[in-house]
Design a protein around this motif. Structure first.
Motif, PDB file in Angstrom:
ATOM      1  N   TYR A   1      31.121  37.167  56.734  1.00  0.00           N
ATOM      2  CA  TYR A   1      30.462  35.870  56.813  1.00  0.00           C
ATOM      3  C   TYR A   1      31.381  34.738  56.370  1.00  0.00           C
ATOM      4  N   SER A   2      30.990  33.509  56.720  1.00  0.00           N
ATOM      5  CA  SER A   2      31.847  32.339  56.456  1.00  0.00           C
ATOM      6  C   SER A   2      31.047  31.196  55.831  1.00  0.00           C
ATOM      7  N   CYS A   3      30.328  31.491  54.756  1.00  0.00           N
ATOM      8  CA  CYS A   3      29.560  30.457  54.056  1.00  0.00           C
ATOM      9  C   CYS A   3      30.508  29.347  53.602  1.00  0.00           C
ATOM     10  N   SER A   4      30.124  28.106  53.838  1.00  0.00           N
ATOM     11  CA  SER A   4      31.044  26.974  53.663  1.00  0.00           C
ATOM     12  C   SER A   4      31.474  26.724  52.222  1.00  0.00           C
ATOM     13  N   TYR A   5      30.741  27.272  51.237  1.00  0.00           N
ATOM     14  CA  TYR A   5      31.044  27.042  49.827  1.00  0.00           C
ATOM     15  C   TYR A   5      31.843  28.199  49.221  1.00  0.00           C
ATOM     16  N   CYS A   6      32.068  29.261  49.983  1.00  0.00           N
ATOM     17  CA  CYS A   6      32.621  30.493  49.428  1.00  0.00           C
ATOM     18  C   CYS A   6      34.143  30.542  49.545  1.00  0.00           C
ATOM     19  N   VAL A   7      34.783  30.980  48.467  1.00  0.00           N
ATOM     20  CA  VAL A   7      36.244  31.060  48.439  1.00  0.00           C
ATOM     21  C   VAL A   7      36.773  32.092  49.432  1.00  0.00           C
ATOM     22  N   GLU A   8      35.928  33.012  49.868  1.00  0.00           N
ATOM     23  CA  GLU A   8      36.348  34.002  50.873  1.00  0.00           C
ATOM     24  C   GLU A   8      36.853  33.328  52.146  1.00  0.00           C
ATOM     25  N   THR A   9      36.294  32.159  52.477  1.00  0.00           N
ATOM     26  CA  THR A   9      36.719  31.469  53.700  1.00  0.00           C
ATOM     27  C   THR A   9      38.168  31.006  53.625  1.00  0.00           C
ATOM     28  N   VAL A  10      38.649  30.731  52.424  1.00  0.00           N
ATOM     29  CA  VAL A  10      40.050  30.330  52.246  1.00  0.00           C
ATOM     30  C   VAL A  10      40.973  31.498  52.587  1.00  0.00           C
ATOM     31  N   ILE A  11      40.582  32.701  52.154  1.00  0.00           N
ATOM     32  CA  ILE A  11      41.359  33.903  52.443  1.00  0.00           C
ATOM     33  C   ILE A  11      41.310  34.209  53.939  1.00  0.00           C
ATOM     34  N   GLN A  12      40.123  34.044  54.537  1.00  0.00           N
ATOM     35  CA  GLN A  12      39.989  34.269  55.979  1.00  0.00           C
ATOM     36  C   GLN A  12      40.953  33.383  56.763  1.00  0.00           C
ATOM     37  N   LYS A  13      40.996  32.117  56.408  1.00  0.00           N
ATOM     38  CA  LYS A  13      41.868  31.176  57.120  1.00  0.00           C
ATOM     39  C   LYS A  13      43.344  31.486  56.881  1.00  0.00           C
ATOM     40  N   TYR A  14      43.674  31.943  55.676  1.00  0.00           N
ATOM     41  CA  TYR A  14      45.053  32.304  55.352  1.00  0.00           C
ATOM     42  C   TYR A  14      45.570  33.371  56.312  1.00  0.00           C
TER      43      TYR A  14
ATOM     44  N   ILE B   1      48.363  41.272  55.777  1.00  0.00           N
ATOM     45  CA  ILE B   1      47.096  41.780  55.260  1.00  0.00           C
ATOM     46  C   ILE B   1      47.186  43.295  55.109  1.00  0.00           C
ATOM     47  N   PHE B   2      46.608  43.822  54.021  1.00  0.00           N
ATOM     48  CA  PHE B   2      46.531  45.277  53.863  1.00  0.00           C
ATOM     49  C   PHE B   2      45.586  45.816  54.936  1.00  0.00           C
ATOM     50  N   LYS B   3      46.075  46.684  55.805  1.00  0.00           N
ATOM     51  CA  LYS B   3      45.213  47.248  56.846  1.00  0.00           C
ATOM     52  C   LYS B   3      44.439  48.452  56.343  1.00  0.00           C
ATOM     53  N   THR B   4      44.906  49.028  55.261  1.00  0.00           N
ATOM     54  CA  THR B   4      44.186  50.130  54.629  1.00  0.00           C
ATOM     55  C   THR B   4      44.326  49.979  53.120  1.00  0.00           C
ATOM     56  N   LEU B   5      43.314  50.409  52.392  1.00  0.00           N
ATOM     57  CA  LEU B   5      43.375  50.348  50.937  1.00  0.00           C
ATOM     58  C   LEU B   5      43.780  51.695  50.350  1.00  0.00           C
ATOM     59  N   GLU B   6      44.082  52.658  51.212  1.00  0.00           N
ATOM     60  CA  GLU B   6      44.473  53.989  50.750  1.00  0.00           C
ATOM     61  C   GLU B   6      45.769  53.950  49.952  1.00  0.00           C
ATOM     62  N   GLU B   7      46.644  53.008  50.287  1.00  0.00           N
ATOM     63  CA  GLU B   7      47.963  52.967  49.650  1.00  0.00           C
ATOM     64  C   GLU B   7      47.937  52.320  48.268  1.00  0.00           C
ATOM     65  N   ILE B   8      46.800  51.700  47.909  1.00  0.00           N
ATOM     66  CA  ILE B   8      46.699  51.066  46.590  1.00  0.00           C
ATOM     67  C   ILE B   8      46.448  52.145  45.539  1.00  0.00           C
ATOM     68  N   PRO B   9      47.272  52.215  44.500  1.00  0.00           N
ATOM     69  CA  PRO B   9      47.081  53.264  43.477  1.00  0.00           C
ATOM     70  C   PRO B   9      45.813  53.037  42.659  1.00  0.00           C
ATOM     71  N   ASN B  10      45.401  54.075  41.965  1.00  0.00           N
ATOM     72  CA  ASN B  10      44.237  53.954  41.077  1.00  0.00           C
ATOM     73  C   ASN B  10      44.468  52.851  40.048  1.00  0.00           C
ATOM     74  N   TYR B  11      43.412  52.139  39.695  1.00  0.00           N
ATOM     75  CA  TYR B  11      43.529  51.105  38.678  1.00  0.00           C
ATOM     76  C   TYR B  11      43.792  51.754  37.328  1.00  0.00           C
ATOM     77  N   ASP B  12      44.697  51.176  36.564  1.00  0.00           N
ATOM     78  CA  ASP B  12      45.069  51.735  35.273  1.00  0.00           C
ATOM     79  C   ASP B  12      44.265  51.045  34.167  1.00  0.00           C
ATOM     80  N   TYR B  13      43.081  51.574  33.908  1.00  0.00           N
ATOM     81  CA  TYR B  13      42.213  50.986  32.893  1.00  0.00           C
ATOM     82  C   TYR B  13      42.689  51.272  31.473  1.00  0.00           C
TER      83      TYR B  13
END
Length: 299
Positions: free
Chosen positions: A55-68, A13-25
């Motif tokens: 949060y861990s709403c049962s219908y939300c895809v975020e829960t899949v990432i949490q479990k990963y 898991i990324f522990k900080t987002l500082e290392e992610i470069p600016n998005y190239d729009y």
């Protein structure tokens, strides 16, 4: 490899987002920036300053990432026990510099923050960002998404200092007992009502997100949800058909109840899944989807 399926090792898991470069729009054609927003057409981008949701709403895809990432211990109120380790964000300085560059380089007028729950971002970072914006305004409109229980007198002040123009919040459906017992989503009805009132009183636009076609949801629930929206009177109302995200707890229910086939062909582009809901027919779901906003606006 050599005709055999290779499975990658679990990513850290990324522990900080500082290392992610600016998005190239600049990769996008110019027309992609134009977006309708409350009666205007503005140059807009989607942007994130954090990752993760507590949060861990049962219908939300975020829960899949949490479990990963092995964040699967949940409190009785539906939140992660180790939420602080899961939530990550950029620094206020990096956020301000990135937004400044997007405005300068692409003429951006509106930023839609794609953070899962804006008001659970580290408060110190948001306060620092607000100070930077007050010292040297960006002249940008911000649209954020959060949960109603996060809106109170203290956070309203922060949103105003940040220059937030609009807030989107998920109601999902009106039944408090249904939300808590079937969706693992715990929010007091009074807090929802108060959140929309506070936004309205402070001239911050509100959007209510609704879902129909959930397993076990009947027509009475849909009608009550329409009436709840009518009472809240948000600036914008959206409604979507329930979509079972693969790997979520809620995704397994429609198959066990024979509401959906596990593998579908020739999907309806609106329904996304060919519902055989025993409580609401496909025709009724389509009727309420097409007429939800009209019914909620009727006096």
């Amino acid at each position: 490899k050599n005709g055999n399926l290779q499975t990658n090792k679990k990513q850290n898991i990324f522990k900080t987002l500082e290392e992610i470069p600016n998005y190239d729009y600049s990769l996008f054609e110019d027309q992609i920036f134009f977006r309708a927003y409350n009666g205007e057409v503005l140059r807009a981008i989607d942007y994130e300053i954090s990752r993760g949701c507590i949060y861990s709403c049962s219908y939300c895809v975020e829960t899949v990432i949490q479990k990963y990432y092995n964040f699967d211990e949940i409190t009785p109120s539906g939140a992660l026990k180790s939420a602080k380790s899961y939530l990550r964000n950029k620094s206020a300085k990096k956020i301000y510099e990135e937004l400044s560059s997007y405005k300068k380089d692409f003429g951006i007028q509106l930023v839609r923050f794609q953070d899962t729950n804006f008001l659970t971002i580290n408060r110190k970072v948001l306060l620092e960002l607000a100070e930077l914006i007050k010292a040297k305004p960006l002249d940008l409109k911000f649209y954020i998404e959060t949960r109603p229980e996060g809106i109170n007198e203290k956070t309203i002040g922060l949103l105003k200092d940040l220059g937030v123009d609009g807030v989107g919040m998920g109601l999902e459906l009106s039944g408090e007992e249904f939300r808590s017992s079937k969706l693992n989503r715990f929010v007091d009805q009074k807090k929802i009502i108060n959140a929309f009132k506070l936004l309205r009183d402070n001239q911050i636009k509100s959007s209510a997100y609704n879902i129909i076609g959930l397993p076990d949801q009947d027509e009475k629930s849909v009608l009550e949800t329409i009436e709840f929206n009518k009472m809240l009177n948000p600036n914008n109302i959206t409604v979507a058909f329930y979509t079972p995200y693969l790997g979520t707890a809620e995704q397994k229910k429609p198959f066990s109840k024979n509401y959906l086939n596990e593998y579908e062909k020739n999907l309806d582009p609106q329904i996304r899944s060919l519902s055989k809901h025993s409580l609401l027919s496909k025709n009724k779901l389509e009727y309420y989807k097409n007429n939800f906003v009209r019914l909620a606006r009727e006096k």
